[in-house]
Design an enzyme around this catalytic site. Structure first.
Site, PDB file in Angstrom:
ATOM      1  CG  HIS A 149       6.379 104.760  18.958  1.00 56.04           C
ATOM      2  ND1 HIS A 149       6.322 103.815  17.936  1.00 56.04           N
ATOM      3  CD2 HIS A 149       5.085 105.065  19.267  1.00 56.04           C
ATOM      4  CE1 HIS A 149       5.048 103.572  17.662  1.00 56.04           C
ATOM      5  NE2 HIS A 149       4.284 104.305  18.449  1.00 56.04           N
ATOM      6  NE  ARG A 206      -2.970 106.585  17.099  1.00 55.67           N
ATOM      7  CZ  ARG A 206      -4.184 106.678  17.640  1.00 55.67           C
ATOM      8  NH1 ARG A 206      -5.163 107.178  16.959  1.00 55.67           N
ATOM      9  NH2 ARG A 206      -4.411 106.282  18.886  1.00 55.67           N
ATOM     10  CB  THR A 207       1.465 101.303  16.584  1.00 55.75           C
ATOM     11  OG1 THR A 207       1.583 102.642  17.053  1.00 55.75           O
ATOM     12  CG2 THR A 207       2.816 100.774  16.172  1.00 55.75           C
ATOM     13  NE  ARG A 218       2.778 100.424  21.265  1.00 54.34           N
ATOM     14  CZ  ARG A 218       2.009 101.445  20.893  1.00 54.34           C
ATOM     15  NH1 ARG A 218       0.854 101.652  21.493  1.00 54.34           N
ATOM     16  NH2 ARG A 218       2.380 102.263  19.927  1.00 54.34           N
ATOM     17  CE  LYS A 267      -1.905  79.995  29.324  1.00 56.04           C
ATOM     18  NZ  LYS A 267      -1.712  79.049  28.213  1.00 56.04           N
TER      19      LYS A 267
HETATM   20  N1   CP Z   1       0.780 106.886  17.985  1.00 52.78           N
HETATM   21  C1   CP Z   1       0.587 105.680  18.531  1.00 52.78           C
HETATM   22  O1   CP Z   1       1.543 104.968  18.880  1.00 52.78           O
HETATM   23  O2   CP Z   1      -0.725 105.348  18.696  1.00 52.78           O
HETATM   24  P1   CP Z   1      -1.247 103.963  19.296  1.00 52.78           P
HETATM   25  O3   CP Z   1      -0.836 103.931  20.751  1.00 52.78           O
HETATM   26  O4   CP Z   1      -2.730 103.993  19.100  1.00 52.78           O
HETATM   27  O5   CP Z   1      -0.571 102.860  18.540  1.00 52.78           O
END
Ligand code: CP
Length: 309
Positions: free
Chosen positions: A129, A51-52, A101, A80
């Site tokens: 998040h 999703r993100t 991320r 590396k």
């Molecule tokens: N909700 C969320 O962060 O989903 P993903 O890990 O798929 O990005």
């Protein structure tokens, strides 16, 4: 606002503006389809995501911009031995904005130091998040029509669930929020959230062990998966993974207008039979994620639809 690392980087007024912009994008996306022409978003994902990452990429494409990036640490030069700071510094020469991320708490904050372009934390370990939080706030606002005066039950892995930590911080600034924490004893909230948010702001909260005992009270039920990847011991994960499974039977006592949320991915903590219940908001929630990220990208890049009229 230059970077978005922690949900508390945003004031309540800034959140209101982002939600209003997302609402306008939902109402008439055509107004915004060129606003990021010639702008590039880099998605640097050192940890898996559906999703993100994809909603960030869809957001930039729908704004008329371009995307580049990687979806795993293995496919980048971090395999590396390159440091995150070096990676981000280099990519800042190729893109106008970065969504990142990383499994290590604090990595996006460290990377944001001395970087000229905006960095968005797309999830750092079990910590924060913030764009999921914005997604959640937009969902609550659209489904319930308000962000205050709500009884919010948070269920599942409250220890490692970064979406829970970020949402608690954000919601604690609104009037009349009552929090009910539903988890096994081993997966309760980290002490720093209790101290920094609930104790500091004198916010009352309850801790319970079953969702049935509080179901009739809830306006929002925020389900979460047990985060296998954050456990040190597989046996503990197996023991705890099925602690809470929401099914039709458990919803019998719930309010007619309960909003069932989940940041997803789901494993088995919500029965698929619940998906057809109108109170199941989680797939709409995932869709809202694209619109709020469009609003965030525009805001951090300082572009508006007016310039393109
Ligand atoms: N909700 C969320 O962060 O989903 P993903 O890990 O798929 O990005």
């Amino acid at each position: 606002m230059k970077h978005l690392i922690d949900p508390m980087d945003l004031t309540v007024e800034e959140i209101d503006r982002l939600l209003a912009l997302a609402d306008d994008i939902i109402a008439d996306g055509r107004k915004y389809q060129e606003v990021c022409r010639y702008k590039k978003l880099a998605t640097l994902f050192f940890e898996p995501s559906t999703r993100t990452r994809l909603s960030f990429e869809a957001a930039m494409l729908e704004l008329g911009g371009s995307i580049l990036g990687f979806s795993s640490a293995d496919s980048s030069s971090s395999s590396k031995g390159e440091s995150v700071s070096d990676t981000v510094r280099v990519v800042s020469g190729y893109a106008d904005i970065i969504a990142m991320r990383h499994p290590k708490e604090g990595a996006p904050l460290a990377a944001s130091r001395n970087i000229e372009i905006p960095i968005i934390n797309a999830g750092d370990g079990g910590h924060n998040h913030p764009t999921q939080t914005l997604t959640d706030l937009l969902t609550i606002h659209r489904e319930k029509g308000r962000l205050g005066n709500l009884t919010v039950g948070m269920c599942g892995d409250l220890k490692f669930g970064r979406t829970v930590h970020s949402l608690i911080k954000a919601l604690s600034r609104y009037e009349g929020i009552e929090f009910i924490m539903i988890s096994p004893k081993e997966l309760t909230l980290p002490e720093y959230i209790v101290k920094d948010v609930f104790d500091k702001k004198n916010i009352a909260y309850r801790e319970v062990r079953t969702m049935e005992e509080v179901m009739p009270e809830l306006d929002i039920l925020y389900m979460t998966r047990v985060q296998r990847e954050r456990f040190f011991n597989e046996a503990d994960y197996i023991r705890l993974k099925d602690s809470f499974i929401l099914d039709e039977k458990k919803l019998v006592t719930a309010k007619e207008d309960l909003c069932i949320m989940h940041p997803l991915p789901r494993v088995n903590e919500i029965s698929v039979k619940v998906d057809d219940d109108p109170r199941a908001c989680y797939f709409r929630q995932a869709r809202y994620g694209k619109y709020i990220r469009m609003a965030l990208i525009m805001t951090l890049l300082g572009v508006s639809a007016d310039e393109y009229r």
